[in-house]
Design a protein around this motif. Structure first.
Motif, short mmCIF file in Angstrom:
data_model
loop_
_atom_site.label_atom_id
_atom_site.label_comp_id
_atom_site.label_asym_id
_atom_site.label_seq_id
_atom_site.Cartn_x
_atom_site.Cartn_y
_atom_site.Cartn_z
N GLN A 221 27.92 -25.16 13.62
CA GLN A 221 27.97 -23.91 14.35
C GLN A 221 26.65 -23.15 14.24
O GLN A 221 25.85 -23.39 13.33
N SER A 222 26.43 -22.23 15.17
CA SER A 222 25.27 -21.37 15.09
C SER A 222 25.58 -20.20 14.15
O SER A 222 26.62 -20.15 13.49
N GLY B 266 30.19 -11.52 14.62
CA GLY B 266 31.62 -11.49 14.40
C GLY B 266 32.40 -12.31 15.41
O GLY B 266 33.56 -12.63 15.18
N ASP B 267 31.81 -12.66 16.55
CA ASP B 267 32.45 -13.50 17.55
C ASP B 267 31.36 -14.02 18.47
O ASP B 267 30.19 -13.62 18.38
N LEU B 268 31.74 -14.94 19.37
CA LEU B 268 30.78 -15.52 20.30
C LEU B 268 30.92 -14.95 21.70
O LEU B 268 29.98 -15.01 22.48
N ARG C 210 12.96 -22.15 28.33
CA ARG C 210 13.15 -23.32 27.48
C ARG C 210 12.96 -24.57 28.34
O ARG C 210 13.86 -24.99 29.06
N GLY C 211 11.78 -25.16 28.21
CA GLY C 211 11.45 -26.31 29.04
C GLY C 211 11.72 -27.65 28.40
O GLY C 211 11.58 -28.68 29.04
N GLY C 212 12.08 -27.67 27.11
CA GLY C 212 12.37 -28.93 26.45
C GLY C 212 11.17 -29.56 25.78
O GLY C 212 11.27 -30.65 25.23
N PRO D 126 24.01 -18.49 22.79
CA PRO D 126 24.13 -18.68 24.24
C PRO D 126 23.32 -19.86 24.75
O PRO D 126 23.63 -20.43 25.81
N VAL D 127 22.29 -20.25 24.02
CA VAL D 127 21.45 -21.39 24.42
C VAL D 127 22.08 -22.71 23.99
O VAL D 127 22.14 -23.67 24.75
N LEU D 128 22.62 -22.75 22.76
CA LEU D 128 23.15 -23.99 22.21
C LEU D 128 24.60 -24.24 22.63
O LEU D 128 25.00 -25.39 22.78
#
Length: 352
Positions: free
Chosen positions: A134-135, A142-144, A191-193, A124-126
């Motif tokens: 792919q992640s 099994g799915d995204l 997630r501030g980078g 969900p982040v990438l």
């Protein structure tokens, strides 16, 4: 991310799209992106062991914000595409997400309903739906995406998301006949980078694999559902899953490190996965991004998903909307000993 769906699923989804589109007159902000993927490559075998890279397709990404005197109070989103299936020489629709979210308590407690990304791990982040690398999401859960409802928000110290989902990955629209469900959630640092970021995830439920989802039995992986335990409706039987996972991201100048690991069970059989990625974007040549990725999945010998995968990718941003990618990958089935080598090329357009 190959998935074959019937056209009727897309037709049934049209009323939902129209309901959201009809609200446009009351929205202050609307953004519509177009997405085009030209993808191809070479394999040393007839079967793509990873079964997850995006195919040649055309689609849209629509985001809609409802605003009032106090700012944004709701958001709607849609991701959909039609991709070309060269194996069967046809076009297949893919409704990836269609959701509506209400904002509450200044973003601390938001409610979401529809089809959206499963809140587990780094996917969900990438958001790797359009990339060659792919992640771990497909090979793990099994799915995204799945249909359901979720609560999510940003607190002072952590971000959280908890979802109750149908867990049926076999259809684009929610089904009630398969007795499936999925409870999934993730809590992590903002997630501030820069610096470090961490996350802890949990998933439990009874899921129905898609026609090209994971957990493919070894009888004949080349045919959809062949050899699988099917319901009276011809769909794969649901599988009980349990997952506990953690993820970590570190930003260090021009380099970013990602790591994700999970342990759990599939119908009571132990499983595990480990996923690592290194990315490098030189400041002097910021259009280039270099990446190396490794993945290891442990599963029951009865399933097709026990393998080691290593990949390297070079990505060049031609302009803000167009990117070219080249990936070389190697996968090794640890039970049968069957290797797979692949060389993939992609032109990816994402713009207004």
């Amino acid at each position: 991310m190959q998935r074959h769906h019937r056209w009727r699923s897309l037709c049934l989804s049209v009323p939902l799209v129209l309901v959201l589109s009809a609200s446009a007159a009351w929205s202050d902000t609307q953004v519509l992106y177009r997405e085009f993927i030209l993808s191809g490559g070479l394999y040393n075998g007839d079967f793509d062991l990873m079964r997850s890279h995006p195919q040649t397709s055309a689609g849209i990404d629509w985001l809609y914000k409802f605003s009032g005197e106090g700012g944004d109070w709701a958001t709607a989103g849609l991701q959909a595409r039609v991709y070309f299936d060269p194996e069967h020489d046809r076009l297949d629709p893919d409704l990836m997400s269609l959701w509506f979210s209400l904002r509450g308590d200044q973003g601390r407690a938001n409610w979401q309903v529809g089809k959206f990304e499963i809140p587990y791990g780094l996917e969900p982040v990438l958001d790797t739906h359009g990339t060659l690398l792919q992640s771990n999401g497909h090979h793990n859960i099994g799915d995204l995406w799945s249909w359901g409802t979720a609560m999510h928000g940003q607190l002072d110290a952590v971000d959280y998301r908890l979802a109750l989902l149908t867990g049926d990955f076999s259809e684009q629209l929610p089904q009630r006949s398969n007795d499936s469900w999925l409870l999934a959630g993730r809590v992590g640092s903002p997630r501030g980078g820069d610096g470090d970021a961490w996350g802890i995830s949990l998933a439990a439920g009874r899921v129905v694999p898609g026609s090209h989802g994971e957990y493919v039995p070894r009888n004949d992986p080349h045919e959809e559902h062949d050899g699988m335990s099917l319901t009276s409706g011809g769909l794969p039987e649901a599988m009980d899953i349990l997952r506990i996972g953690g993820d970590y991201t570190r930003w260090d100048g021009e380099t970013t490190w990602y790591a994700e690991g999970s342990v759990g069970t599939d119908d009571g059989d132990l499983m595990g996965s480990l996923w690592l990625r290194w990315e490098y974007q030189p400041l002097r040549h910021e259009r280039w991004t270099w990446a190396l990725q490794g993945e290891r999945v442990w599963r029951s010998p009865d399933l097709q998903d026990d393998f080691i995968e290593l990949s390297g990718q070079a990505s060049y941003r031609i302009n803000p909307a167009l990117t070219a990618r080249l990936l070389a990958g190697y996968a090794f089935d640890t039970i049968t000993g069957d290797p797979e080598e692949r060389l993939l090329f992609q032109l990816y357009y994402f713009g207004l």
